[in-house]
Design an enzyme around this catalytic site. Structure first.
Site, PDB file in Angstrom:
ATOM      1  N   THR A 137      -8.406   0.896   4.010  1.00 43.40           N
ATOM      2  CA  THR A 137      -7.660   2.156   4.068  1.00 43.40           C
ATOM      3  C   THR A 137      -8.541   3.378   3.811  1.00 43.40           C
ATOM      4  O   THR A 137      -9.410   3.363   2.943  1.00 43.40           O
ATOM      5  CB  THR A 137      -6.538   2.092   3.017  1.00 43.40           C
ATOM      6  OG1 THR A 137      -5.763   0.937   3.289  1.00 43.40           O
ATOM      7  CG2 THR A 137      -5.662   3.318   3.050  1.00 43.40           C
ATOM      8  N   GLY A 176      -8.058  -1.512  -4.384  1.00 38.29           N
ATOM      9  CA  GLY A 176      -8.005  -1.920  -5.785  1.00 38.29           C
ATOM     10  C   GLY A 176      -9.297  -2.614  -6.160  1.00 38.29           C
ATOM     11  O   GLY A 176      -9.864  -3.375  -5.358  1.00 38.29           O
ATOM     12  N   GLU A 415      -0.358  -2.838   1.652  1.00 40.42           N
ATOM     13  CA  GLU A 415      -0.436  -3.970   2.589  1.00 40.42           C
ATOM     14  C   GLU A 415       0.489  -3.769   3.786  1.00 40.42           C
ATOM     15  O   GLU A 415       1.134  -4.690   4.260  1.00 40.42           O
ATOM     16  CB  GLU A 415      -0.115  -5.280   1.855  1.00 40.42           C
ATOM     17  CG  GLU A 415      -0.806  -6.486   2.438  1.00 40.42           C
ATOM     18  CD  GLU A 415      -2.288  -6.288   2.658  1.00 40.42           C
ATOM     19  OE1 GLU A 415      -2.980  -5.841   1.732  1.00 40.42           O
ATOM     20  OE2 GLU A 415      -2.744  -6.562   3.770  1.00 40.42           O
TER      21      GLU A 415
HETATM   22  C1  LIG Z   1      -1.757 -13.839  -9.367  1.00 38.71           C
HETATM   23  C2  LIG Z   1      -2.019 -12.791  -8.387  1.00 38.71           C
HETATM   24  C3  LIG Z   1      -2.156 -13.232  -6.951  1.00 38.71           C
HETATM   25  C4  LIG Z   1      -2.357 -12.109  -6.019  1.00 38.71           C
HETATM   26  C5  LIG Z   1      -2.466 -12.484  -4.623  1.00 38.71           C
HETATM   27  C6  LIG Z   1      -2.233 -11.429  -3.631  1.00 38.71           C
HETATM   28  C7  LIG Z   1      -2.829 -10.154  -3.919  1.00 38.71           C
HETATM   29  C8  LIG Z   1      -1.852  -9.339  -4.607  1.00 38.71           C
HETATM   30  C9  LIG Z   1      -2.287  -7.992  -4.773  1.00 38.71           C
HETATM   31  C10 LIG Z   1      -1.833  -7.204  -3.683  1.00 38.71           C
HETATM   32  C11 LIG Z   1      -2.310  -5.907  -3.872  1.00 38.71           C
HETATM   33  C12 LIG Z   1      -2.113  -5.158  -2.672  1.00 38.71           C
HETATM   34  C13 LIG Z   1      -3.290  -5.101  -1.846  1.00 38.71           C
HETATM   35  C14 LIG Z   1      -3.123  -4.021  -0.912  1.00 38.71           C
HETATM   36  C15 LIG Z   1      -4.307  -3.940  -0.066  1.00 38.71           C
HETATM   37  C16 LIG Z   1      -4.027  -3.048   1.035  1.00 38.71           C
HETATM   38  O1  LIG Z   1      -3.140  -2.256   1.039  1.00 38.71           O
HETATM   39  S1  LIG Z   1      -5.096  -3.273   2.334  1.00 38.71           S
HETATM   40  C17 LIG Z   1      -4.550  -2.191   3.555  1.00 38.71           C
HETATM   41  C18 LIG Z   1      -3.261  -2.541   4.134  1.00 38.71           C
HETATM   42  N1  LIG Z   1      -3.169  -1.869   5.373  1.00 38.71           N
HETATM   43  C19 LIG Z   1      -2.355  -2.254   6.297  1.00 38.71           C
HETATM   44  O2  LIG Z   1      -1.605  -3.177   6.106  1.00 38.71           O
HETATM   45  C20 LIG Z   1      -2.453  -1.527   7.589  1.00 38.71           C
HETATM   46  C21 LIG Z   1      -1.219  -1.634   8.402  1.00 38.71           C
HETATM   47  N2  LIG Z   1      -1.554  -1.417   9.788  1.00 38.71           N
HETATM   48  C22 LIG Z   1      -1.783  -2.435  10.636  1.00 38.71           C
HETATM   49  O3  LIG Z   1      -1.744  -3.590  10.277  1.00 38.71           O
HETATM   50  C23 LIG Z   1      -2.119  -2.059  12.074  1.00 38.71           C
HETATM   51  O4  LIG Z   1      -2.675  -0.805  12.133  1.00 38.71           O
HETATM   52  C24 LIG Z   1      -0.896  -2.099  12.992  1.00 38.71           C
HETATM   53  C25 LIG Z   1       0.223  -1.257  12.435  1.00 38.71           C
HETATM   54  C26 LIG Z   1      -0.476  -3.549  13.052  1.00 38.71           C
HETATM   55  C27 LIG Z   1      -1.240  -1.583  14.367  1.00 38.71           C
HETATM   56  O5  LIG Z   1      -2.298  -2.319  14.941  1.00 38.71           O
HETATM   57  P1  LIG Z   1      -2.920  -1.900  16.345  1.00 38.71           P
HETATM   58  O6  LIG Z   1      -4.027  -2.824  16.653  1.00 38.71           O
HETATM   59  O7  LIG Z   1      -3.259  -0.452  16.340  1.00 38.71           O
HETATM   60  O8  LIG Z   1      -1.735  -1.969  17.357  1.00 38.71           O
HETATM   61  P2  LIG Z   1      -0.789  -3.087  17.916  1.00 38.71           P
HETATM   62  O9  LIG Z   1      -0.838  -2.908  19.385  1.00 38.71           O
HETATM   63  O10 LIG Z   1       0.526  -2.945  17.238  1.00 38.71           O
HETATM   64  O11 LIG Z   1      -1.409  -4.493  17.562  1.00 38.71           O
HETATM   65  C28 LIG Z   1      -2.367  -5.102  18.385  1.00 38.71           C
HETATM   66  C29 LIG Z   1      -2.110  -6.571  18.455  1.00 38.71           C
HETATM   67  O12 LIG Z   1      -2.434  -7.147  17.180  1.00 38.71           O
HETATM   68  C30 LIG Z   1      -1.323  -7.887  16.712  1.00 38.71           C
HETATM   69  N3  LIG Z   1      -1.373  -7.772  15.264  1.00 38.71           N
HETATM   70  C31 LIG Z   1      -1.206  -6.670  14.510  1.00 38.71           C
HETATM   71  N4  LIG Z   1      -1.364  -6.992  13.224  1.00 38.71           N
HETATM   72  C32 LIG Z   1      -1.632  -8.308  13.178  1.00 38.71           C
HETATM   73  C33 LIG Z   1      -1.884  -9.217  12.126  1.00 38.71           C
HETATM   74  N5  LIG Z   1      -1.869  -8.837  10.847  1.00 38.71           N
HETATM   75  N6  LIG Z   1      -2.126 -10.491  12.451  1.00 38.71           N
HETATM   76  C34 LIG Z   1      -2.127 -10.898  13.713  1.00 38.71           C
HETATM   77  N7  LIG Z   1      -1.884 -10.096  14.758  1.00 38.71           N
HETATM   78  C35 LIG Z   1      -1.651  -8.818  14.472  1.00 38.71           C
HETATM   79  C36 LIG Z   1      -0.125  -7.235  17.323  1.00 38.71           C
HETATM   80  O13 LIG Z   1       0.963  -8.099  17.351  1.00 38.71           O
HETATM   81  C37 LIG Z   1      -0.640  -6.921  18.702  1.00 38.71           C
HETATM   82  O14 LIG Z   1      -0.655  -8.127  19.408  1.00 38.71           O
HETATM   83  P3  LIG Z   1      -0.356  -8.117  20.986  1.00 38.71           P
HETATM   84  O15 LIG Z   1       1.035  -7.586  21.133  1.00 38.71           O
HETATM   85  O16 LIG Z   1      -1.368  -7.203  21.585  1.00 38.71           O
HETATM   86  O17 LIG Z   1      -0.493  -9.545  21.379  1.00 38.71           O
END
Ligand SMILES: CCCCCCCCCCCCCCCC(=O)SCCNC(=O)CCNC(=O)[C@H](O)C(C)(C)COP(=O)(O)OP(=O)(O)OC[C@H]1O[C@@H](n2cnc3c(N)ncnc32)[C@H](O)[C@@H]1OP(=O)(O)O
Length: 657
Positions: A137, A176, A415
């Protein structure tokens, strides 16, 4: 009095609580592990939580580092497995950089590095000889990953990349563990080679010296400052990071998806580009798995307190338990089964990836994205609802609820923002409908869409209250709602001049369709979990009641969807409501025991209102007296600021105005 009440409530349970604990924990071994870690943490003075209330941010951070170091010492000394270590961290109940190191940094290396790279980096990360974070990010771009601005330009003369932050908006912001602790970061940057931009790729960049922890040349790194709540996520050092032409070796690019040769040639591997987003799928899965724990924690507090409070006196010997609690209780159980299913879906998908079969990626992405969105929004709202259900006392820190809310609520935006994520589900649904009949039949959680023609034409046949508690009827109702909403969106989009325009114009309706699809998944996963044998007296029966409460409370709260799509008549919604009231009566006297089955210790809950023994008022009273402001009967500041007013000795007095 209060203590007797909870004991009385427990005596009314119609099921074996110990057997339910096993179901909730996901097996005997998990239950024992949880209990072992809960006890270990509660009995270790290093993990005490009392002092957190009055800590400054710096003190809180240091306290967190101390606890993380102590935990690491225990993990090594007692030879804990990864699972044991994860369970220990959960019970310490204080988010830290370690969650990101173990929960995001290491899984991202596993998902995006080649075997050779994993051999190099994983031993260092597993031994914590390096500590890492996930720097994706940026200040100006979080949700839109493709628009990130940090660059990594290949330089053949040095066989490496020059990482640079071109603008203020390109500053890495939020990761983080970055602000104060990490020595390394997985940095997402635009890969430029031979004058061409190949889009976002991941690179490992060392940011701090392993000798004295100073930022390396060209690196600016700091904490982004205090966040919502007085403690909550303030124990995590979310950071900012800038690069001033920092050189990294070529091998530091994570090369499972693509490589750059010595000559600067960009070469795709045979895995799909979407796998670049794989780390997010993994974390979203963990978030879905964890949602039930936080909701269950809030529900435990609210149910126990509701059982002991006697605001309006005893009515028919019944505690003042409001019906609003029961759908939340049912949702906590629903999310637990959802989490268990999500875990196996993810493991199956990983097994397919091992064999280079990526066909399930779109579905697993849609599931993790959509369910993360629904589960976190509902849980955050549910915690707040529990606070309100505790009346004024829920606002006290000693109720445990304000902190629980503050630590949970960022999950709605981290996330992946929850709205953005639902739109990803919408894309998946629209694509699935578009390809119907083309030989590409929908499978898994979208399989019902192959039956769309019937689902949009056949209306509900419920004629009496009890018709509603048939799994087949409920499942069909949720399928019909979802299919009808999705088809309506598809028709709307098809009528627009371009697909993108149509998608954007229909965004509101698309969110509704995605929500319906996700809620269908949750309902069917709950039902699916009940298809097997479940040992223990009355356990399955209670779960069936909860499952029906979960499904029917959705039918009534989302009545608009069901009515507008024409699937239900107003009379059928009324029948659902009255069936729900009957179910509430059945669950009421089991509620205390149903929250006991979550098996939270008083230490972990940290709540005067949620105490196991119900000694609520004495506990609230004692907690108030412990507050540092009560250290003396006459407050600090009395002499300077209060006494002069009382003694009419301040420079300005009312008579002179
Ligand atoms: C005991 C403790 C245990 C702890 C254990 C856990 C940890 C606990 C702590 C947590 C603490 C928080 C940790 C926060 C850490 C952050 O916050 S890290 C940052 C998080 N940031 C995000 O999530 C960003 C959100 N944005 C996105 O994911 C992308 O920009 C978007 C919205 C999906 C758009 O992607 P794009 O490539 O611009 O556009 P798009 O055409 O929609 O997607 C392209 C293709 O990829 C595919 N695609 C998109 N995303 C994905 C994906 N993720 N996978 C597969 N395919 C995907 C789409 O379906 C599309 O496929 P097709 O239709 O072309 O076949």
């Amino acid at each position: 009095m209060e203590m007797k009440t909870l004991a009385q409530e427990r005596s009314k349970a119609e099921f074996d609580v110990e057997a339910m604990k096993v179901v909730w924990a996901g097996g005997e071994a998990s239950l024992r592990l949880n209990q072992r870690m809960a006890e270990l943490v509660a009995n270790d003075p290093e993990f005490q939580k009392d002092s957190r209330v009055m800590q400054t941010r710096s003190e809180l951070l240091k306290d967190t580092f101390r606890k993380a170091a102590h935990a690491w010492e225990l993990i090594n000394k007692l030879h804990f497995t990864e699972e044991e270590a994860r369970c220990l961290r959960k019970h310490i109940d204080q988010p830290s950089y370690a969650d990101l190191h173990w929960g995001v940094f290491i899984p991202a290396i596993k998902g995006q590095a080649t075997d050779a790279q994993q051999k190099k980096w994983l031993p260092l990360a597993y031994s914590q000889a390096i500590i890492g974070c996930y720097a994706q990010t940026e200040l100006g771009h979080g949700s839109n990953v493709q628009r990130l601005e940090t660059t990594a330009t290949f330089e053949p003369s040095t066989d490496g990349f020059i990482v640079n932050t071109p603008t203020i908006a390109a500053t890495k912001w939020w990761p983080g563990g970055l602000g104060k602790v990490s020595t390394h970061a997985i940095v997402h940057a635009r890969l430029l080679t031979n004058g061409k931009d190949y889009g976002i790729h991941a690179f490992i960049v060392q940011i701090r010296s392993l000798e004295d922890h100073q930022p390396l040349p060209g690196i600016t790194v700091a904490d982004i400052g205090t966040k919502f709540g007085s403690r909550a996520y303030n124990s995590v050092d979310n950071g900012l990071l800038r690069f001033n032409n920092v050189h990294i070796p070529r091998e530091n690019m994570l090369m499972r998806l693509a490589t750059v040769t010595k000559e600067g040639k960009y070469v795709h591997s045979n895995v799909p580009t979407q796998l670049a987003y794989g780390a997010m799928v993994n974390v979203r899965k963990s978030i879905v798995m964890d949602a039930s724990y936080s909701l269950a924690r809030a529900v435990t507090i609210a149910v126990r307190y509701s059982a002991v409070r006697r605001q309006f006196g005893v009515q028919d010997g019944q505690p003042e338990m409001q019906s609003r609690l029961f759908p939340l209780l049912a949702t906590a159980y629903a999310y637990r089964f959802l989490g268990q299913w999500m875990s196996s879906l993810y493991s199956d998908t990983m097994a397919c990836f091992e064999n280079n079969d990526f066909s399930t990626l779109p579905e697993v992405h849609a599931c993790t994205a959509g369910l993360k969105s629904i589960a976190t929004s509902t849980t955050a709202d549910g915690i707040e609802e529990c606070r309100k259900l505790c009346g004024g006392h829920g606002y006290l820190t000693s109720s445990g609820l304000p902190d629980l809310f503050a630590v949970y609520v960022p999950s709605c935006t981290y996330e992946g923002d929850n709205v953005i994520l639902l739109l990803q589900v919408a894309r998946y649904l629209m694509k699935t409908l578009k390809f119907l009949g083309s030989g590409k039949e929908p499978s898994g959680t979208a399989a019902y869409l192959s039956n769309v023609t019937e689902l949009v034409s056949k209306n509900c046949e419920v004629a009496k209250e009890s018709d509603w508690i048939s799994p087949k009827t409920l499942r069909y109702a949720f399928e019909a709602r979802s299919a009808r909403l999705a088809l309506k969106c598809a028709t709307q989009i098809a009528a627009a001049s371009t697909q993108d325009e149509g998608f954007s114009e229909a965004s509101c309706e698309l969110l509704g369709a995605s929500r319906a699809h996700c809620e269908l998944i949750i309902v069917t996963r709950f039902m699916g979990a009940l298809e097997r044998e479940i040992p223990g007296r009355g356990v399955k029966n209670q779960l069936q009641i909860l499952c029906n409460i979960y499904a029917l409370s959705l039918v009534t709260t989302r009545a608009g969807d069901f009515l507008m799509t024409g699937y239900l008549s107003p009379e059928q919604v009324e029948l659902a409501k009255s069936q729900l009231r009957d179910l509430f009566k059945k669950v009421r006297h089991n509620a205390v025991s149903l929250v006991d089955a979550f098996d939270y210790t008083d230490f972990y809950l940290g709540s005067s209102l949620g105490r196991y023994d119900g000694n609520v008022y004495e506990s609230l009273y004692n907690e108030a007296l412990k507050d540092p402001t009560n250290a003396s009967a006459v407050t600090e500041g009395y002499t300077e600021f209060i006494r002069p007013i009382l003694k009419q000795q301040l420079g300005t007095s009312m008579s002179r105005l």
